[in-house]
Design an enzyme around this catalytic site. Structure first.
Site, PDB file in Angstrom:
ATOM      1  N   ASP A  49      17.255  10.808  35.869  1.00  0.00           N
ATOM      2  CA  ASP A  49      17.069   9.415  35.466  1.00  0.00           C
ATOM      3  C   ASP A  49      17.200   9.264  33.961  1.00  0.00           C
ATOM      4  O   ASP A  49      16.221   9.409  33.239  1.00  0.00           O
ATOM      5  CB  ASP A  49      15.684   8.959  35.951  1.00  0.00           C
ATOM      6  CG  ASP A  49      15.451   7.470  35.823  1.00  0.00           C
ATOM      7  OD1 ASP A  49      16.382   6.759  35.450  1.00  0.00           O
ATOM      8  OD2 ASP A  49      14.322   7.036  36.078  1.00  0.00           O
TER       9      ASP A  49
ATOM     10  N   GLU B 171      15.567   1.055  28.916  1.00  0.00           N
ATOM     11  CA  GLU B 171      15.498   0.608  30.322  1.00  0.00           C
ATOM     12  C   GLU B 171      14.126   0.858  30.909  1.00  0.00           C
ATOM     13  O   GLU B 171      13.632   0.079  31.721  1.00  0.00           O
ATOM     14  CB  GLU B 171      16.574   1.328  31.155  1.00  0.00           C
ATOM     15  CG  GLU B 171      16.754   0.771  32.567  1.00  0.00           C
ATOM     16  CD  GLU B 171      15.799   1.334  33.605  1.00  0.00           C
ATOM     17  OE1 GLU B 171      15.573   0.692  34.632  1.00  0.00           O
ATOM     18  OE2 GLU B 171      15.236   2.438  33.384  1.00  0.00           O
ATOM     19  N   GLU B 172      13.489   1.955  30.502  1.00  0.00           N
ATOM     20  CA  GLU B 172      12.212   2.341  31.111  1.00  0.00           C
ATOM     21  C   GLU B 172      11.047   1.465  30.665  1.00  0.00           C
ATOM     22  O   GLU B 172       9.970   1.526  31.254  1.00  0.00           O
ATOM     23  CB  GLU B 172      11.899   3.820  30.806  1.00  0.00           C
ATOM     24  CG  GLU B 172      12.931   4.803  31.352  1.00  0.00           C
ATOM     25  CD  GLU B 172      12.881   4.958  32.875  1.00  0.00           C
ATOM     26  OE1 GLU B 172      12.050   4.297  33.516  1.00  0.00           O
ATOM     27  OE2 GLU B 172      13.695   5.722  33.397  1.00  0.00           O
TER      28      GLU B 172
END
Ligand SMILES: *[C@@H]1O[C@H](CO)[C@@H](O)[C@H](O)[C@H]1NC(C)=O
Ligand SMILES: *[C@@H]1O[C@H](CO)[C@@H](O)[C@H](O)[C@H]1NC(C)=O
Ligand SMILES: *[C@@H]1O[C@H](CO)[C@@H](O)[C@H](O)[C@H]1NC(C)=O
Ligand SMILES: *[C@@H]1O[C@H](CO)[C@@H](O)[C@H](O)[C@H]1NC(C)=O
Length: 427
Positions: free
Chosen positions: A166, A200-201
């Site tokens: 990820d 994004e996280e």
């Protein structure tokens, strides 16, 4: 795009035999000898360049907020592959570190006035969750300087490390697939563009900034489609649940714990409210299943022998009802109704931003499909383009200490991206 000329960095062309130069470590015996290595185990021709790129990406720490090193690495690597690369700086406070989205398109001979217009955007994110975990093969740590002969490795070898799944697995597979498609002339150079975003996280700041720059670009630019890279176990996602953050606040009245009737316990009413929320039917759909509530944080009270005056709980709600626009509101309304039945005076609900289920296109021949329960950058890219979601590795390990995927997962994803991108470009 709002890209200042200072952010438009064009490095001088390097004569390169394509993928062999993906690695930053081209001084190493590994990278310079790769073309000559005969393959065992039917390793594909791009095995070494793919795994070297992936290893380099994993070895560069890039926890959300400190992605600059990995962005600069990608700039160098994509430039060597004959992409025009621009770094899009995010606005920041003077004291915080620089952050860049990486935007690239094939070709270095001229800069088109609208380099993204009507193209298929291939995108993923370069930030990872903490803590940094180093690169390892079958759980054996491999120092960054140690040369590796990837051709001799069995495809079932497990590659682990923070971001290996990820989403640096997606980043490495996307770049490899696109380079192969361009080299074989399978897609026109002006049909695609690349975007690797930060943040994004933690709320999608990078994609939101890119999206707004695209909305305001002059002349206007619209994407044809977007292919998002996230761990989907090599399946094409038909969409994912929405997400909303919520806080339940309980208000009581303090008093001596020996005389509960003199006060009102905020912690007690909070616990009752949360129990009902966990059991409630908050909305479901055939595609996305049930809406689920995670009670992530509970705080309240001041001492064991004092009736608590205040208590609160912070929740992450995975929204399965409604659509992207309406889902969070529908579920918020149902949660309010449940809490009202428990105690309409003491309990209030605050629902922070959020969105409902996000649909993706998954009708492509030759792909298994799935539905994801996690959030992505898909809803953060505004526009009427078609969205696809695909990538190697499983979300089930993505944020854990055992984050990892096999060589075969990565190689299958290169083949998957090649088919998917060709399909989307030709659609
Ligand atoms: C980059 O483009 C140049 C000029 O068109 C070409 O000679 C070179 O082989 C290309 N390199 C790669 C990695 O595609
Ligand atoms: C890698 O392994 C292959 C197959 O065993 C071997 O032929 C090759 O010489 C090795 N390359 C290096 C750089 O060690
Ligand atoms: C890693 O483990 C797999 C499965 O046991 C095995 O097939 C593979 O050869 C191992 N690879 C290395 C590099 O040890
Ligand atoms: C959804 O919740 C209901 C009970 O409310 C349960 O019977 C059902 O199995 C759940 N569905 C899924 C997909 O978890």
């Amino acid at each position: 795009m709002r890209l200042g000329s200072h952010s438009l960095r064009l490095l001088s062309a390097l004569s390169a035999s394509a993928l062999a130069y993906l690695s930053s470590n081209d001084q190493q015996p590994l990278a310079s000898s790769l073309d000559a290595i005969p393959s065992r185990e039917d390793a594909p021709s791009y095995r070494v360049s793919l795994l070297t790129l992936h290893r380099d990406l994993v070895n560069i720490p890039s926890i959300s907020g400190s992605e600059a090193d990995v962005a600069l690495f990608l700039e160098k690597c994509l430039t060597r592959l004959n992409f025009t690369v621009t770094l899009q700086p995010l606005p920041r406070h003077v004291s915080s570190p620089a952050r860049f989205n990486v935007i690239a398109w094939p070709g270095r001979d001229h800069i088109p006035p609208t380099p993204l217009h009507n193209r298929v955007l291939i995108t993923s994110h370069i930030d990872v969750v903490p803590p940094f975990l180093p690169y390892a093969l079958n759980s054996t740590h491999i120092p960054p300087s140690q040369p590796l002969n990837f051709t001799t490795l069995h495809p079932s070898t497990l590659i682990s490390g923070r971001g290996s799944v990820d989403a640096k697995g997606s980043v490495a597979a996307q770049i490899t697939a696109i380079t192969l498609l361009l080299q074989s002339g399978s897609i026109p150079r002006d049909s695609i563009a690349l975007l690797f975003v930060v943040g994004e996280e933690v709320g999608g700041k990078g994609m939101k900034y890119f999206s707004s720059s695209l909305q305001h670009s002059s002349p206007p630019q619209k994407l044809k489609a977007a292919v998002f890279g996230e761990p989907t176990e090599g399946k094409l996602a038909c969409g994912h649940k929405g997400i909303a953050s919520a806080t339940v606040v309980a208000t009581g009245k303090a008093g001596h714990s020996g005389y509960p009737w003199l006060g009102k316990s905020a912690t007690a009413v909070l616990v009752r409210g949360l129990g009902r929320l966990l059991d409630a039917e908050l909305g479901s759909s055939e595609r996305y299943g049930n809406t689920t509530v995670n009670v992530g944080v509970i705080e309240g009270g001041v001492a064991a022998n004092v009736i608590a005056k205040e208590a609160r709980a912070r929740l992450a709600v995975r929204v399965a009802a409604g659509d992207r626009r309406t889902g969070a509101e529908i579920v918020g309304e149902r949660m309010r109704r449940v809490l009202k039945e428990v105690d309409s005076e003491a309990l209030t609900l605050e629902v922070g931003g959020g969105y409902g289920p996000v649909e993706c296109e998954c009708d492509v021949d030759g792909f298994e499909t799935m539905v994801a329960n996690y959030g992505t950058d898909v809803p953060n890219l505004e526009g009427d383009h078609v969205s696809y979601l695909y990538g190697p590795g499983s979300i089930l390990v993505a944020h854990g200490d055992d984050e990892g995927l096999t060589i075969k997962d990565l190689e299958d994803a290169v083949e998957g991206y090649k088919r998917l991108i060709k399909h989307v470009v030709e659609a």
